[in-house]
Design a protein around this motif. Structure first.
Motif, PDB file in Angstrom:
ATOM      1  N   VAL A  64      24.484  47.228  14.265  1.00 43.81           N
ATOM      2  CA  VAL A  64      24.083  46.110  15.210  1.00 43.81           C
ATOM      3  C   VAL A  64      22.698  45.931  15.567  1.00 43.81           C
ATOM      4  O   VAL A  64      21.963  44.794  15.551  1.00 43.81           O
ATOM      5  N   ALA A  65      22.026  47.293  15.921  1.00 42.78           N
ATOM      6  CA  ALA A  65      20.481  46.983  16.369  1.00 42.78           C
ATOM      7  C   ALA A  65      19.690  46.781  15.387  1.00 42.78           C
ATOM      8  O   ALA A  65      18.835  45.889  15.230  1.00 42.78           O
ATOM      9  N   CYS A  98      28.388  51.412  19.723  1.00 40.96           N
ATOM     10  CA  CYS A  98      26.824  51.253  20.253  1.00 40.96           C
ATOM     11  C   CYS A  98      26.658  52.128  21.475  1.00 40.96           C
ATOM     12  O   CYS A  98      27.089  51.872  22.343  1.00 40.96           O
ATOM     13  N   VAL A 104      21.152  52.140  23.378  1.00 38.93           N
ATOM     14  CA  VAL A 104      20.765  50.982  22.244  1.00 38.93           C
ATOM     15  C   VAL A 104      21.372  49.495  23.033  1.00 38.93           C
ATOM     16  O   VAL A 104      20.459  48.579  22.771  1.00 38.93           O
ATOM     17  N   GLN A 105      22.650  49.804  23.305  1.00 41.61           N
ATOM     18  CA  GLN A 105      22.990  48.356  24.231  1.00 41.61           C
ATOM     19  C   GLN A 105      21.899  47.921  25.230  1.00 41.61           C
ATOM     20  O   GLN A 105      21.922  46.700  25.225  1.00 41.61           O
ATOM     21  N   GLU A 119      28.421  45.773   9.523  1.00 38.99           N
ATOM     22  CA  GLU A 119      28.181  44.767  10.375  1.00 38.99           C
ATOM     23  C   GLU A 119      28.304  43.162  10.185  1.00 38.99           C
ATOM     24  O   GLU A 119      27.846  42.796   9.308  1.00 38.99           O
ATOM     25  N   HIS A 124      21.841  52.112  14.333  1.00 38.27           N
ATOM     26  CA  HIS A 124      22.761  51.665  14.545  1.00 38.27           C
ATOM     27  C   HIS A 124      22.888  50.110  14.005  1.00 38.27           C
ATOM     28  O   HIS A 124      22.056  49.274  14.101  1.00 38.27           O
TER      29      HIS A 124
END
Length: 251
Positions: A58-59, A21, A25-26, A92, A56
């Motif tokens: 995760v996002a 990531c 974004v993190q 994910e 991404h």
């Protein structure tokens, strides 16, 4: 939103590996979570939305969570499922778990316990111990047509060894049903180490009006802990509409 592709298959057997990531974004996800933790939901949503524009997984999963939970936007489980589908197709783990939750309940999508089971398996294979706990619940309820309490116990034990407090509660519940108080007490005490208020409340409910001194001591400890603890950070899905057999799930 950029890069929101379609799932590559019904259970994501060929999903893409999750790439690292990016720092920006993190940071956006962290800011969004911090706002959620403080109850500032309207302010949290733009951070999740901005992070998800990166594509991404995760996002994208977290944007799905925002729609699933109603974090600063009207709750829309169908929209959440679409984002979970996209993120799960890209590998994910939590998106697989979250999509399975919706399928299990029929929340925003047609109810499909068989597909939910397969998604929990995929999530568990990637190291999600909470998925192991859910597999235990499904075996206990008879996902194959016949209740499988021994199989359920194996999944609960594996999840417990991985650190899932809800699996500890399920093991304690099974031990109470067998009148094995020492094992139940040990499982309750492990669960209490999580510090989650929901865990303390579940322990109080499970012990009920028992007059056993060891169980009474655990219940008293749960009551004290409940009075002292602040609500923890939200890390996964809570089900408000589960059947009695699915009530002890991951949060």
């Amino acid at each position: 939103m950029a890069s929101c592709g379609q799932p590559v298959g019904p259970d994501f057997e060929n999903e893409m590996p999750v790439v690292s990531c990016p720092p920006q974004v993190q940071a956006q996800l962290l800011l969004g979570q911090m706002h959620v933790d403080r109850g500032w939901l309207a302010e949290a949503f733009p951070y999740f939305e901005a992070a998800a524009r990166s594509g991404h997984p995760v996002a994208v999963n977290m944007l799905g969570r925002a729609y699933e939970r109603g974090w600063g936007v009207p709750r829309n489980p169908a929209q959440a499922a679409a984002y979970f589908e996209t993120a799960a197709a890209r590998g994910e783990t939590w998106a697989m778990f979250n999509l399975a939750d919706l399928l299990l309940l029929g929340d925003g999508v047609p109810k499909n316990r068989a597909r939910a089971y397969r998604l929990y398996v995929s999530s568990a294979e990637k190291g999600n111990v909470k998925a192991l706990n859910m597999l235990g619940l499904l075996h206990e309820d008879g996902i194959s047509g016949v209740p499988d309490p021994e199989g359920a116990k194996v999944f609960f034990q594996a999840a417990s060894e991985g650190g899932d407090c809800w699996a500890d509660l399920n093991l304690a519940r099974l031990a109470l049903a067998q009148q094995d108080v020492p094992v139940a007490v040990s499982c309750f005490q492990r669960a209490l180490q999580s510090g989650f208020p929901d865990v303390s409340q579940a322990i109080i409910a499970l012990i009920g009006r028992s007059e056993n001194s060891a169980l009474h001591a655990v219940k008293a400890q749960a009551i004290r802990q409940l009075a002292q603890k602040e609500p923890p950070r939200i890390v996964s899905t809570t089900f408000d509409q589960l059947s009695s057999g699915e009530r002890l799930c991951a949060e």
